[in-house]
Scaffold this motif. Structure first.
Motif, PDB file in Angstrom:
ATOM      1  N   THR A  44       0.831  -1.204   0.000  1.00 17.47           N
ATOM      2  CA  THR A  44       0.000   0.000   0.000  1.00 17.47           C
ATOM      3  C   THR A  44       0.868   1.257   0.000  1.00 17.47           C
ATOM      4  O   THR A  44       0.614   2.192  -0.767  1.00 17.47           O
ATOM      5  CB  THR A  44      -0.946   0.003   1.221  1.00 17.47           C
ATOM      6  N   ALA A  48       1.096   4.022  -3.039  1.00 17.53           N
ATOM      7  CA  ALA A  48       0.817   5.444  -2.801  1.00 17.53           C
ATOM      8  C   ALA A  48       2.011   6.301  -3.210  1.00 17.53           C
ATOM      9  O   ALA A  48       1.848   7.363  -3.830  1.00 17.53           O
ATOM     10  CB  ALA A  48       0.458   5.666  -1.341  1.00 17.53           C
ATOM     11  N   ILE A  67      -1.070  12.775   2.422  1.00 17.71           N
ATOM     12  CA  ILE A  67      -0.747  11.420   1.962  1.00 17.71           C
ATOM     13  C   ILE A  67       0.696  11.065   2.332  1.00 17.71           C
ATOM     14  O   ILE A  67       0.966   9.965   2.817  1.00 17.71           O
ATOM     15  CB  ILE A  67      -0.980  11.279   0.438  1.00 17.71           C
ATOM     16  N   ILE A  71       1.902   7.972   4.628  1.00 16.97           N
ATOM     17  CA  ILE A  71       2.873   6.982   4.141  1.00 16.97           C
ATOM     18  C   ILE A  71       4.028   6.865   5.135  1.00 16.97           C
ATOM     19  O   ILE A  71       4.454   5.756   5.486  1.00 16.97           O
ATOM     20  CB  ILE A  71       3.400   7.362   2.740  1.00 16.97           C
TER      21      ILE A  71
END
Length: 92
Positions: A44, A48, A67, A71
């Motif tokens: 994931t 991203a 984001i 992360i």
């Protein structure tokens, strides 16, 4: 004349191996769950990051920053031992 299986294992050895497998089955299940969770989290984060590299110029700055923060938090959780932390960061 005695006929033996080609593997050379006797019944006692087979029974011992079966019991050992049963004894460690829960531990094996938990380890499998951990590995799958860590793989999913890593995948994931990678996806991203790749999306931001490829499409980052099209994403508004505040969303891109959010984001990137998520992360980073997920990557940090992956460095630790807490599966609950990884689950939490993965669902954020």
């Amino acid at each position: 004349m005695r006929i033996m299986p080609s593997s050379g294992l006797i019944d006692d050895e087979i029974d011992r191996m079966v019991k050992e497998a049963e004894r460690f089955s829960e531990q094996d299940r938990k380890r499998k769950e951990e590995v799958e969770l860590r793989n999913r989290a890593d995948s994931t984060a990678y996806s991203a990051e790749k999306l931001l590299r490829e499409q980052g110029d099209k994403v508004p700055g505040n969303i891109k920053s959010d984001i990137e923060t998520k992360i980073s938090a997920l990557r940090s959780a992956l460095q630790g031992q807490s599966l609950d932390d990884i689950r939490t960061r993965l669902s954020d």
